[in-house]
Enzyme design. Structure first.
Site, mmCIF file in Angstrom:
data_model
loop_
_atom_site.group_PDB
_atom_site.id
_atom_site.type_symbol
_atom_site.label_atom_id
_atom_site.label_comp_id
_atom_site.label_asym_id
_atom_site.label_seq_id
_atom_site.Cartn_x
_atom_site.Cartn_y
_atom_site.Cartn_z
ATOM 1 N N GLY A 1 -8.449 -5.572 2.754
ATOM 2 C CA GLY A 1 -9.204 -5.695 3.984
ATOM 3 C C GLY A 1 -8.681 -6.719 4.967
ATOM 4 O O GLY A 1 -9.323 -6.993 5.979
ATOM 5 N N HIS B 1 -16.289 -35.463 -23.536
ATOM 6 C CA HIS B 1 -15.779 -36.750 -23.052
ATOM 7 C C HIS B 1 -16.560 -37.263 -21.839
ATOM 8 O O HIS B 1 -17.003 -38.418 -21.806
ATOM 9 C CB HIS B 1 -14.301 -36.614 -22.674
ATOM 10 C CG HIS B 1 -13.778 -37.804 -21.961
ATOM 11 N ND1 HIS B 1 -13.373 -38.940 -22.625
ATOM 12 C CD2 HIS B 1 -13.653 -38.068 -20.643
ATOM 13 C CE1 HIS B 1 -13.006 -39.844 -21.738
ATOM 14 N NE2 HIS B 1 -13.156 -39.328 -20.539
ATOM 15 N N ARG C 1 -4.531 -0.342 -6.176
ATOM 16 C CA ARG C 1 -3.891 -1.656 -6.282
ATOM 17 C C ARG C 1 -4.450 -2.353 -7.525
ATOM 18 O O ARG C 1 -5.524 -2.010 -8.004
ATOM 19 C CB ARG C 1 -4.168 -2.504 -5.034
ATOM 20 C CG ARG C 1 -5.641 -2.626 -4.697
ATOM 21 C CD ARG C 1 -5.871 -3.512 -3.474
ATOM 22 N NE ARG C 1 -7.259 -3.451 -3.063
ATOM 23 C CZ ARG C 1 -7.700 -2.771 -2.007
ATOM 24 N NH1 ARG C 1 -6.840 -2.096 -1.258
ATOM 25 N NH2 ARG C 1 -8.971 -2.764 -1.695
ATOM 26 N N GLN D 1 -1.523 9.022 7.131
ATOM 27 C CA GLN D 1 -1.830 10.084 6.177
ATOM 28 C C GLN D 1 -2.784 11.095 6.786
ATOM 29 O O GLN D 1 -3.658 10.733 7.591
ATOM 30 C CB GLN D 1 -2.501 9.495 4.928
ATOM 31 C CG GLN D 1 -1.598 8.791 3.949
ATOM 32 C CD GLN D 1 -2.423 8.249 2.784
ATOM 33 O OE1 GLN D 1 -3.096 7.234 2.924
ATOM 34 N NE2 GLN D 1 -2.358 8.937 1.644
ATOM 35 N N GLU E 1 -9.433 3.532 -4.079
ATOM 36 C CA GLU E 1 -10.293 4.211 -3.113
ATOM 37 C C GLU E 1 -10.049 5.699 -3.263
ATOM 38 O O GLU E 1 -8.909 6.128 -3.494
ATOM 39 C CB GLU E 1 -9.996 3.730 -1.690
ATOM 40 C CG GLU E 1 -10.319 2.254 -1.487
ATOM 41 C CD GLU E 1 -9.975 1.750 -0.086
ATOM 42 O OE1 GLU E 1 -9.866 2.595 0.828
ATOM 43 O OE2 GLU E 1 -9.796 0.528 0.080
ATOM 44 N N LYS F 1 0.831 -1.214 0.000
ATOM 45 C CA LYS F 1 0.000 0.000 0.000
ATOM 46 C C LYS F 1 0.855 1.250 0.000
ATOM 47 O O LYS F 1 0.641 2.179 -0.789
ATOM 48 C CB LYS F 1 -0.916 -0.017 1.226
ATOM 49 C CG LYS F 1 -1.878 1.163 1.268
ATOM 50 C CD LYS F 1 -2.719 1.155 2.533
ATOM 51 C CE LYS F 1 -3.838 0.140 2.485
ATOM 52 N NZ LYS F 1 -3.528 -1.162 3.056
ATOM 53 N N GLN G 1 -5.916 5.151 -2.243
ATOM 54 C CA GLN G 1 -5.329 3.819 -2.419
ATOM 55 C C GLN G 1 -5.494 3.390 -3.864
ATOM 56 O O GLN G 1 -6.469 3.739 -4.536
ATOM 57 C CB GLN G 1 -5.996 2.793 -1.497
ATOM 58 C CG GLN G 1 -5.349 1.410 -1.547
ATOM 59 C CD GLN G 1 -5.720 0.569 -0.344
ATOM 60 O OE1 GLN G 1 -5.376 0.905 0.787
ATOM 61 N NE2 GLN G 1 -6.430 -0.509 -0.581
#
Length: 840
Positions: free
Chosen positions: A123, A799, A301, A174, A286, A32, A299
């Protein structure tokens, strides 16, 4: 604030400004934090802050001892109660005060195993919002460390094969965004896979309300140009907002308006594009919109659930069909396995007159993604002949794909490029004549015994001509591999195929010949207890060994069938002769059957009797055409078993190629070019030749092995995929409360479900219903004790369906997500004619 340089002691500073980070520092700051540093350096608006590095966590482990050796609850307690070393606490406090006096901050976990290419870990660790004051920040940091050892985080790492002792935690601090609106945004549609759609969920207040699922947010699907394609208003009954003095509170809301305007959505999409362009892949982000109207990214990712788009050099929107689905192979191919399939199909295409510059490259319509083979069906989709015949072909081998194909014909982007059938039909007839198909098919129906004998003679020739030749150099063995397909196997398989296709055509027309369109299921009964099927004969022989055989009998079985395996069309997979553990497991499974009624040979004989009785019944029902019907059905029984022979021949060829490659690998390993002989299966044939010339592939092989193991854990493989990433199946409407597929073997059975994802070492008790993603001959020994069959993939002539009919067990195939919707131990009812599965 330090950037992590050494001080006078051996200790490093444990606090790093976010702006000083980049993607190469993941081991020090976690996924992160590294991502946030990347975004800041890319000029994307990210709230300022700092990172408490993994060195700080290691300092705490020096205090507590190795917490990974304890139960999760004990590990958390150790970290929450331990005293933070004074110098460490001072660095964190100093960095916090540099952001502003008692400024509200968000304290987020940043694990070193986070945001990997195959798992987002979203999470799994904790976040604390609106933290105010130095002591509160220190406490939140300590609780983040402890959250590395929650039960869910430990379990998640276990499921992704991550060594618990190697995981460390950094913490991001932050400045809080005073969010008016916040939420999440995917820069590709995570449900359909469409890369040109952005999906936004938004709600008033902090984004935690959306991320935690506390509210039903407003939902938007937005095109890359900012046009809103879909919007659904959420109830938004509450918002999470910052509380004065620290912490958060839930505030009740009452609003019927959307919380974002179209202009704000367009602005958000532009922000998402910047993140996606920077990383070069779709992102799960986010975001927050503050009271001043500024958008912040908090964020970003990678979206790890998207299936990779197949490689292609063709322009425009393309549609791809999964050859893995068609062959019942859910797992990825090894690189050598992909090369083998390309060579076999390239040789076949060239023999059919299709331009192929080099058979090693495969036919032009072949491509691959995530280790699976895909076929470009765009041309067929835009052609009236293709629209007629492809659904019928899919209907026989992978029925759900036939439905999706029909769905695509309604897409204006795949409009017909011609309405004329003549040119295409002439090409098909020319190809059929080139291959000698019409006379061979006619001969098969006139002289079935003679033609069947010829087919098995071709198989014997392949067996003899592909055997390992002594004295060849490694280079000559690679040449021989090409000849195995181009000169030996494919020419003989081409001679067998008209027998199979002619038989399929006769089966398809039988209801019309009988004069009863509703007799489809009855015709399928005639296929029970089918003779001359190499796979059925193999299974019954294994049954006899289990009941009456010796080790010597098993040795003889492996000498005859040892070239087979689970996922056997991948030549990189070990054969039974190399590792007979699966075969021994099947024998053990059979020996648990003590009810004579479940004896495989008795079940097969019962199927034969039912088939013979149905022939007479259908002949009687046809009236004056009874003699013709009887003769046609008997020809079907004389020939239908041959349908397994082409694949049997190909698998035999793959096994012989594997033998050659193992010898090449041994030479490469002895010279030190590769680490082990089996590493050769992670190279294609051209690369193997380069390795013989001294090129070092060690790093590439290690990377491919890692990719292969990751792909083996993938649970979802699209049946069809568009070149913009869209999975057409995801666009279809689901049927509430029903598991629907395609009926493949008639009959109804109720029993206990057993979900099996890998047949190796699997147990299936007599009468249990096998629920599987797909099957190939390596699975069929399980069929002998199964009461019924449910498969996620396949069609009436795949098959698994054919073998199920021959054993007389009801089967439904093409049931989407069956292995996830059905749980072992549940009682289910399989309706093999209607194609439905009831779950009690």
């Amino acid at each position: 604030m330090s950037t992590g340089k050494q001080r006078g002691t051996s200790r490093r500073e444990v606090v790093v400004d976010l702006a000083a980070l980049d993607g190469t520092m993941g081991e020090l700051v976690g996924g992160k934090a590294a991502n946030l540093g990347e975004l800041i350096n890319a000029g994307i608006p990210v709230p300022p802050g700092f990172c408490v590095t993994t060195d700080a966590y290691r300092r705490m482990i020096e205090v507590t001892g190795p917490v990974h050796q304890h139960e999760p609850a004990a590990a958390r307690e150790m970290l929450c109660t331990a005293t933070v070393p004074a110098d460490l606490a001072e660095q964190i406090g100093s960095a916090y005060r540099a952001l502003g006096e008692d400024v509200p901050v968000a304290v987020r976990s940043s694990a070193t195993a986070e945001d990997l290419p195959n798992a987002s870990f979203a999470g799994q660790q904790d976040t604390y919002l609106n933290v105010v004051g130095t002591d509160a920040v220190l406490d939140a940091v300590r609780r983040c460390w402890a959250s590395l050892w929650t039960d869910r985080a430990v379990s998640y790492r276990d499921s992704n094969d991550i060594d618990q002792s190697t995981v460390h935690l950094a913490v991001v601090v932050q400045r809080m965004v005073d969010a008016e609106v916040a939420g999440v945004m995917f820069t590709a549609n995570p449900v359909t896979g469409t890369r040109s759609e952005f999906v936004v969920d938004a709600s008033p207040g902090l984004g935690e309300a959306v991320v935690s699922g506390a509210v039903n947010p407003d939902h938007f699907v937005v095109a890359a140009d900012g046009r809103v394609l879909d919007r659904r208003i959420g109830d938004k009954h509450m918002a999470i907002r910052s509380r004065a003095g620290g912490g958060t509170e839930h505030v009740e809301l009452s609003t019927e308006d959307y919380c974002l305007t179209d202009a704000q959505l367009k602005q958000l999409v532009e922000l998402g594009k910047r993140a996606q362009d920077h990383y070069g892949s779709p992102q799960d982000t986010e975001w927050a919109l503050d009271s001043d109207g500024t958008l912040w990214l908090t964020q970003s990712r990678p979206i790890t659930t998207l299936y990779p788009i197949p490689e292609s050099t063709r322009d425009g929107l393309r549609a791809y069909f999964s050859a893995n689905v068609a062959q019942g192979v859910f797992a990825p191919f090894t690189p050598a396995g992909l090369a083998g399939m390309q060579l076999a199909m390239g040789a076949g295409a060239r023999r059919a007159g299709i331009p192929v510059a080099d058979p090693l490259d495969g036919p032009p319509i072949f491509t691959h993604s995530a280790g699976r083979i895909y076929v470009d069906i765009t041309t067929a989709l835009r052609n009236p002949v293709g629209r007629t015949f492809i659904p019928r072909l899919f209907g026989m081998m992978e029925a759900r794909s036939a439905e999706i194909f029909q769905q695509l014909t309604e897409d204006p982007r795949f409009a017909l490029t011609t309405t004329k059938r003549g040119p295409t039909l002439r090409k098909l007839v020319k190809t059929a004549v080139r291959l000698g198909a019409p006379p061979r098919a006619a001969h098969a129906l006139l002289r079935p015994e003679t033609v069947r004998a010829n087919a098995f003679r071709h198989a014997e020739e392949i067996d003899q001509l592909t055997r390992t030749r002594p004295g060849l150099t490694a280079e000559q063995r690679l040449d021989f591999i090409t000849r195995i397909f181009t000169d030996i196997t494919i020419p003989r398989v081409v001679r067998i195929m008209p027998v199979v296709l002619g038989t399929f055509a006769l089966i398809a027309t039988m209801p019309k010949i009988i004069g009863d369109p509703g007799s489809v299921d009855d015709v399928r009964v005639v296929l029970k207890g089918m003779p001359h099927n190499v796979t059925t004969e193999m299974d019954l022989e294994l049954w006899r060994i289990a009941k009456h055989g010796s080790d010597g009998d098993l040795d003889r079985f492996l000498a005859k069938y040892g070239h087979r395996a689970v996922a056997e069309i991948d030549l990189g997979v070990p054969r039974w002769s190399e590792d007979p553990a699966h075969v021994r497991g099947m024998i053990a499974n059979y020996r648990r059957v003590d009810d004579p009624e479940w004896a495989a040979d008795k079940q097969f004989e019962k199927g034969v009797a039912e088939a013979e009785a149905m022939i007479e019944e259908l002949a009687r029902r046809a009236g004056r055409r009874g003699g013709l019907v009887r003769a046609a059905l008997r020809r079907i029984r004389a020939l239908a078993g041959v349908r397994e022979l082409p694949k049997y021949c190909l698998v035999l060829a793959f096994a012989r190629v594997r033998e050659q490659l193992k010898l090449v690998g041994a030479e490469l390993a002895s010279s030190g070019t590769i680490a082990t002989a089996d590493d050769v299966f992670f190279l294609d044939f051209r690369e193997a030749r380069e390795a013989l010339q001294g090129k070092d592939f060690t790093a590439l092989i290690a990377e491919r092995r890692s990719d292969y193991e990751r792909e083996r854990r993938r649970r979802h493989v699209p049946r069809m995929l568009l070149s913009d990433g869209t999975e057409p199946e995801a666009l279809g409407a689901a049927v509430d409360g029903a598991l629907c597929g395609t009926g493949a073997s008639p009959g109804t059975v109720t029993g206990v479900a057993r979900v099996i994802l890998d047949p190796v070492g699997a147990e299936l008790h007599p009468g249990e219903i096998l629920v599987a993603p797909s099957t190939d001959p390596g699975w069929t020994p399980l069929f002998l004790t199964a009461g019924g069959l449910v498969m996620e993939m396949g069609g009436p002539n795949s098959h698994g369906a054919v073998v199920a009919r021959e054993y007389g067990i009801p089967a439904v195939v093409g049931v989407a997500r069956a292995t996830q919707e059905i749980v072992t131990g549940q009682t289910i009812t399989v309706h093999g004619s209607s194609g439905s599965v009831e779950v009690s």
